[in-house]
Design a protein around this motif. Structure first.
Motif, PDB file in Angstrom:
ATOM      1  N   VAL A 165      18.828 -62.078  -3.407  1.00 34.13           N
ATOM      2  CA  VAL A 165      18.322 -63.329  -2.838  1.00 34.13           C
ATOM      3  C   VAL A 165      18.220 -64.380  -3.934  1.00 34.13           C
ATOM      4  CG1 VAL A 165      16.277 -64.444  -1.842  1.00 34.13           C
ATOM      5  CG2 VAL A 165      17.069 -62.241  -0.936  1.00 34.13           C
ATOM      6  N   LYS A 166      18.728 -65.572  -3.618  1.00 31.48           N
ATOM      7  CA  LYS A 166      18.553 -66.712  -4.513  1.00 31.48           C
ATOM      8  C   LYS A 166      17.598 -67.671  -3.829  1.00 31.48           C
ATOM      9  CE  LYS A 166      21.666 -70.473  -5.338  1.00 31.48           C
ATOM     10  NZ  LYS A 166      22.993 -70.864  -5.858  1.00 31.48           N
ATOM     11  N   LEU A 167      16.554 -68.031  -4.560  1.00 33.45           N
ATOM     12  CA  LEU A 167      15.540 -68.929  -4.026  1.00 33.45           C
ATOM     13  C   LEU A 167      15.686 -70.294  -4.690  1.00 33.45           C
ATOM     14  CD1 LEU A 167      12.907 -69.180  -2.342  1.00 33.45           C
ATOM     15  CD2 LEU A 167      11.669 -68.409  -4.381  1.00 33.45           C
ATOM     16  N   LYS A 168      15.735 -71.331  -3.865  1.00 32.29           N
ATOM     17  CA  LYS A 168      15.794 -72.685  -4.415  1.00 32.29           C
ATOM     18  C   LYS A 168      14.387 -73.073  -4.864  1.00 32.29           C
ATOM     19  CE  LYS A 168      20.110 -73.891  -3.516  1.00 32.29           C
ATOM     20  NZ  LYS A 168      21.052 -74.326  -4.566  1.00 32.29           N
ATOM     21  N   ILE A 169      14.291 -73.698  -6.041  1.00 31.38           N
ATOM     22  CA  ILE A 169      12.989 -74.165  -6.513  1.00 31.38           C
ATOM     23  C   ILE A 169      13.060 -75.645  -6.885  1.00 31.38           C
ATOM     24  CG2 ILE A 169      12.162 -71.921  -7.342  1.00 31.38           C
ATOM     25  CD1 ILE A 169      12.888 -72.911 -10.225  1.00 31.38           C
ATOM     26  N   VAL A 192      16.541 -67.625  -9.126  1.00 29.13           N
ATOM     27  CA  VAL A 192      16.131 -68.954  -8.667  1.00 29.13           C
ATOM     28  C   VAL A 192      17.143 -70.001  -9.108  1.00 29.13           C
ATOM     29  CG1 VAL A 192      13.646 -68.445  -8.543  1.00 29.13           C
ATOM     30  CG2 VAL A 192      14.611 -69.303 -10.696  1.00 29.13           C
ATOM     31  N   ASP A 193      17.252 -71.063  -8.305  1.00 31.57           N
ATOM     32  CA  ASP A 193      18.193 -72.161  -8.587  1.00 31.57           C
ATOM     33  C   ASP A 193      17.439 -73.479  -8.490  1.00 31.57           C
ATOM     34  OD1 ASP A 193      20.298 -73.928  -8.819  1.00 31.57           O
ATOM     35  OD2 ASP A 193      21.416 -73.210  -7.067  1.00 31.57           O
ATOM     36  N   ALA A 194      17.408 -74.232  -9.606  1.00 29.71           N
ATOM     37  CA  ALA A 194      16.620 -75.465  -9.659  1.00 29.71           C
ATOM     38  C   ALA A 194      17.450 -76.715  -9.385  1.00 29.71           C
ATOM     39  CB  ALA A 194      15.964 -75.589 -11.027  1.00 29.71           C
ATOM     40  N   ASN A 195      18.771 -76.582  -9.328  1.00 29.56           N
ATOM     41  CA  ASN A 195      19.636 -77.750  -9.103  1.00 29.56           C
ATOM     42  C   ASN A 195      19.227 -78.969  -9.931  1.00 29.56           C
ATOM     43  OD1 ASN A 195      19.943 -76.385  -5.979  1.00 29.56           O
ATOM     44  ND2 ASN A 195      21.788 -77.031  -7.042  1.00 29.56           N
ATOM     45  N   SER A 196      19.051 -78.732 -11.242  1.00 28.42           N
ATOM     46  CA  SER A 196      18.840 -79.841 -12.186  1.00 28.42           C
ATOM     47  C   SER A 196      17.539 -80.620 -12.009  1.00 28.42           C
ATOM     48  CB  SER A 196      20.004 -80.848 -12.095  1.00 28.42           C
ATOM     49  OG  SER A 196      21.211 -80.237 -12.443  1.00 28.42           O
ATOM     50  N   LEU A 217      18.100 -67.730 -13.959  1.00 26.17           N
ATOM     51  CA  LEU A 217      17.621 -69.064 -13.598  1.00 26.17           C
ATOM     52  C   LEU A 217      18.856 -69.953 -13.635  1.00 26.17           C
ATOM     53  CD1 LEU A 217      15.661 -71.520 -13.391  1.00 26.17           C
ATOM     54  CD2 LEU A 217      15.245 -71.280 -15.860  1.00 26.17           C
ATOM     55  N   GLU A 218      19.158 -70.581 -12.483  1.00 28.78           N
ATOM     56  CA  GLU A 218      20.385 -71.367 -12.361  1.00 28.78           C
ATOM     57  C   GLU A 218      20.085 -72.855 -12.548  1.00 28.78           C
ATOM     58  OE1 GLU A 218      22.438 -70.423  -8.711  1.00 28.78           O
ATOM     59  OE2 GLU A 218      23.835 -72.095  -8.892  1.00 28.78           O
ATOM     60  N   GLN A 219      20.858 -73.469 -13.418  1.00 26.54           N
ATOM     61  CA  GLN A 219      20.883 -74.924 -13.647  1.00 26.54           C
ATOM     62  C   GLN A 219      19.511 -75.610 -13.565  1.00 26.54           C
ATOM     63  OE1 GLN A 219      24.070 -76.311 -14.310  1.00 26.54           O
ATOM     64  NE2 GLN A 219      23.103 -78.211 -14.898  1.00 26.54           N
ATOM     65  N   LEU A 242      24.682 -71.541 -15.664  1.00 20.77           N
ATOM     66  CA  LEU A 242      25.066 -72.937 -15.416  1.00 20.77           C
ATOM     67  C   LEU A 242      25.887 -73.040 -14.139  1.00 20.77           C
ATOM     68  CD1 LEU A 242      25.940 -74.247 -18.998  1.00 20.77           C
ATOM     69  CD2 LEU A 242      23.856 -74.622 -17.659  1.00 20.77           C
ATOM     70  N   ASP A 243      25.599 -74.072 -13.349  1.00 17.77           N
ATOM     71  CA  ASP A 243      26.368 -74.404 -12.152  1.00 17.77           C
ATOM     72  C   ASP A 243      26.887 -75.831 -12.325  1.00 17.77           C
ATOM     73  OD1 ASP A 243      27.201 -75.265  -9.613  1.00 17.77           O
ATOM     74  OD2 ASP A 243      25.410 -74.629  -8.536  1.00 17.77           O
ATOM     75  N   GLU A 244      26.067 -76.835 -11.962  1.00 18.60           N
ATOM     76  CA  GLU A 244      26.469 -78.248 -11.929  1.00 18.60           C
ATOM     77  C   GLU A 244      27.191 -78.740 -13.184  1.00 18.60           C
ATOM     78  OE1 GLU A 244      23.771 -77.149 -10.390  1.00 18.60           O
ATOM     79  OE2 GLU A 244      22.934 -78.599  -8.976  1.00 18.60           O
ATOM     80  N   SER A 245      26.814 -78.244 -14.364  1.00 17.72           N
ATOM     81  CA  SER A 245      27.353 -78.889 -15.565  1.00 17.72           C
ATOM     82  C   SER A 245      28.702 -78.337 -16.034  1.00 17.72           C
ATOM     83  CB  SER A 245      26.329 -78.881 -16.704  1.00 17.72           C
ATOM     84  OG  SER A 245      25.758 -77.637 -16.856  1.00 17.72           O
ATOM     85  N   ILE A 266      30.785 -69.829 -10.901  1.00 15.46           N
ATOM     86  CA  ILE A 266      32.069 -70.517 -10.719  1.00 15.46           C
ATOM     87  C   ILE A 266      32.241 -70.887  -9.252  1.00 15.46           C
ATOM     88  CG2 ILE A 266      34.571 -70.454 -11.044  1.00 15.46           C
ATOM     89  CD1 ILE A 266      34.261 -68.394 -13.198  1.00 15.46           C
ATOM     90  N   LYS A 267      32.326 -72.198  -9.004  1.00 13.53           N
ATOM     91  CA  LYS A 267      32.707 -72.684  -7.679  1.00 13.53           C
ATOM     92  C   LYS A 267      34.086 -73.298  -7.855  1.00 13.53           C
ATOM     93  CE  LYS A 267      28.013 -73.807  -6.207  1.00 13.53           C
ATOM     94  NZ  LYS A 267      27.016 -74.882  -6.029  1.00 13.53           N
ATOM     95  N   PRO A 268      35.083 -72.803  -7.138  1.00 11.26           N
ATOM     96  CA  PRO A 268      36.428 -73.352  -7.335  1.00 11.26           C
ATOM     97  C   PRO A 268      36.462 -74.864  -7.130  1.00 11.26           C
ATOM     98  CG  PRO A 268      36.413 -71.647  -5.601  1.00 11.26           C
ATOM     99  CD  PRO A 268      35.041 -71.705  -6.170  1.00 11.26           C
TER     100      PRO A 268
HETATM  101 MG    MG Z   1      23.464 -73.911  -7.836  1.00 10.85          MG
END
Ligand code: MG
Ligand code: OSB
Length: 373
Positions: A165-169, A192-196, A217-219, A242-245, A266-268
């Motif tokens: 499970v990934k939880l957005k924070i 967890v994913d903080a989206n910057s 901990l994502e981005q 890292l995601d967004e960057s 990695i998102k294509p």
């Molecule tokens: Mg993300």
């Protein structure tokens, strides 16, 4: 190979539940579906740009413009032999990876079909082990109205068989939330994913996640930042992803050189297509950096592309590749389902993307359509 005709279908789909993140709230998801014809074959791609520039600067409108006015005219003129040809062909347009990736996906679909290979088999050609048959998947849980509903929602997904499970924070909905989830599910593979949503001034908050045994901990920091993540990493125990960057193979190289992350999502689409996604995978694999496939609430077309990518050998962590039912009541392809016994999805094996598009459903969801030839 000559591309003879390209159709862009601008569609809107209702999400079964609104998706809330630190950057926005989505209930009706729009995207562009690419339909491409060549030598009697039809290839499909999905542009995951959203209606607002919250995750990426690209939107449905800007991606439509970049495709219609620059990328598609170049593609219709060109002679293509391999998907990698698009990297050179599209080089004259700076940025706009989401627009480029959608066209590249349809080209992969066409070329794989022409060669009688599944997208996964075509993509995995350089690796002796070939593509995986099933890939590990998890579910990304948006920010819920309160902690109780977060726990209820997660319990529901665990019942369905999701093993990660990934939880957005976001600030104010982070440590207490993650602590409560950990207390409720002590053995859960949780991240967890903080989206910057944070800066280096928030190190104490991010350090408070250390005892929770999070997968990663994502981005947490700036969407265009790599350096500050390298400053944060030695100050926290949770593996940093890292995601967004990361928008190119060069960004991945900078991140590894700076020690800015332990893991890359990695998102294509975010990196401009599957060719670059594979190059980032190769770089990470050579450096023992695990990668996983991220998601953008895709339709079945995008999901087939995610599964092909996640079937590569270096994708060792579960992807954000949930079953269709987690996103849409009805989709433009037959539903993708979870193998609940091992929290996996099965990688399609028929030629190309391996999905049959439901044209009636596509038409039902279409807001606007443009044809280029
Ligand atoms: Mg993300
Ligand atoms: O940050 O990974 C993200 C969805 C839209 C934009 C950004 C992200 C996401 C998700 C959803 O986390 C993943 C999925 O498709 O299930």
């Amino acid at each position: 190979m000559k591309i003879e005709q390209i159709t862009l279908h601008h569609i809107r789909q209702r999400l079964v539940t609104p998706f809330v993140t630190s950057f926005g709230n989505e209930q009706d998801r729009e995207c562009l579906i690419v339909e491409m014809r060549s030598a009697g074959l039809t290839g499909w791609g999905e542009c995951v740009a959203a209606t607002f520039p919250g995750y990426s600067y690209e939107t449905v409108q800007t991606a439509g413009h970049i495709m219609a006015d620059f990328l598609i005219p170049a593609l219709l003129e060109a002679e293509i032999s391999e998907p990698a040809d698009l990297l050179t062909l599209f080089h004259f347009v700076r940025g706009h990876p989401l627009a480029k990736a959608a066209l590249e996906q349809a080209v992969w679909d066409l070329i794989a079909q022409r060669e009688g290979l599944s997208f996964a088999a075509k993509l995995a050609q350089p690796y002796p082990e070939g593509p995986r048959e099933r890939v590990k998947v998890g579910v990304s849980v948006g920010i819920q109205p309160d902690i109780n509903s977060t726990i209820q929602t997660i319990a529901g997904y665990l019942d369905q068989g999701y093993g990660r499970v990934k939880l957005k924070i976001k600030p104010g909905r982070d440590v207490a939330e993650a602590r409560a989830v950990r207390a409720a599910f002590p053995d859960l593979m949780l991240m967890v994913d903080a989206n910057s949503a944070y800066t280096l001034a928030d190190v104490a908050t991010l350090q408070a996640l250390d005892p929770l045994d999070l997968l990663m901990l994502e981005q947490p920091l700036g969407y265009d930042d790599i350096f500050d993540h390298s400053q944060l990493r030695p100050q926290i125990k949770t593996p940093l992803c890292l995601d967004e960057s990361i928008h190119s193979a060069d960004h991945a190289r900078y991140a590894l050189a700076l020690g800015a992350c332990d893991i890359i999502n990695i998102k294509p689409a975010r990196v401009g297509g599957w060719e670059t996604a594979r190059r980032i995978h190769d770089l990470c694999r050579a450096n023992d950096v695990p990668v996983w496939c991220g998601g953008m609430l895709e339709t079945g077309i995008g999901r087939a592309g995610q599964l092909a990518l996640a079937a590569l050998p270096g994708f060792t962590l579960p992807g954000d590749i949930s079953a269709t039912a987690r996103y849409y009541a009805e989709d433009i392809t037959p539903p993708f389902t979870l193998n609940e016994e091992d929290s996996t999805q099965t990688v399609p094996t028929s030629p190309g993307l391996g999905v049959v598009v439901d044209r009636q459903q596509l038409q039902k969801e279409t807001l606007h359509k443009s044809v280029f030839a």
